[in-house]
Design a protein around this motif. Sequence first.
Motif, PDB file in Angstrom:
ATOM      1  N   THR A 179      -0.023 -39.069  70.396  1.00 18.34           N
ATOM      2  CA  THR A 179      -0.314 -38.954  68.964  1.00 18.34           C
ATOM      3  C   THR A 179       0.185 -40.174  68.193  1.00 18.34           C
ATOM      4  O   THR A 179      -0.401 -40.547  67.177  1.00 18.34           O
ATOM      5  N   ILE A 183      -2.591 -42.622  68.520  1.00 15.35           N
ATOM      6  CA  ILE A 183      -3.700 -42.256  67.631  1.00 15.35           C
ATOM      7  C   ILE A 183      -3.348 -42.593  66.185  1.00 15.35           C
ATOM      8  O   ILE A 183      -4.172 -43.145  65.439  1.00 15.35           O
ATOM      9  N   VAL A 241      -6.264 -32.352  64.364  1.00 12.35           N
ATOM     10  CA  VAL A 241      -7.062 -33.238  63.507  1.00 12.35           C
ATOM     11  C   VAL A 241      -6.806 -32.922  62.035  1.00 12.35           C
ATOM     12  O   VAL A 241      -6.618 -33.830  61.213  1.00 12.35           O
ATOM     13  N   TYR A 296      -9.507 -40.787  66.720  1.00 11.35           N
ATOM     14  CA  TYR A 296      -9.557 -39.888  67.874  1.00 11.35           C
ATOM     15  C   TYR A 296     -10.653 -40.297  68.850  1.00 11.35           C
ATOM     16  O   TYR A 296     -10.474 -40.224  70.077  1.00 11.35           O
TER      17      TYR A 296
END
Length: 227
Positions: A14, A17, A65, A91
């Motif tokens: 994460t 991302i 998300v 993503y």
Amino acid sequence: MEVIWFMVFSTFETLAIYSLIMSLLRFKTTEYIWQALIVMILANLQSFIMRNELQLDFLAPLITVLIFVFLFSAIIKIPVIWSAICTIIGYMLYALVQTAYLTTIFGSIDSIQTDHANGYILQILSGATGLLISWIMYRFGIGFKYDLEKLRIKFEHVLLIALIIVVLILIAILFYLNRLWLHLLFFGITFGIFLYYAINTEERDSYDHRRNIKADSGGDQTPGTRP
């Protein structure tokens, strides 16, 4: 022990991302990093719960998300539309990297599902590559150069607060029906953070002031150097 490894490698993912999304927006990864890390850890904990205790594998990515969208819109003060667009693109970029490693090194997803070590290796490779790509993007100014504020919806501040509350209520009902009180607390903390920043108008004024300074100095038109 499984939850610890899940948290470590998922947080690394994460983070990659988050870095990709920040680079798309032409921000440094280190900006808001501590707030982002807290949110990411809580999000990954909730993802583990939804996957392993509720068997809601299909829902966990969607919740993550949404958490990212709220992170960028409530804390970093990016317009909701841009937050959603950049989160989805970030993503997708990460998914492409991970798919490339999955097919070229591991052959199929079966090898990941049957061997946790392979899954962790895949996460490390994908995360490291994602961080490298985000650094290159920021270094060479690859990202959106538009005025983000032009896509800010009228009364977006109120809409954002309402969205956070609605999502929190829906998830709270899900956890309540499954009697997951501690998990409900973690989720409440996460969305409480979002509500705090969404309601805090001083943070928004600070962001707008910073954006104006960058625009006046031409800071949005030239790439910076990531520390």
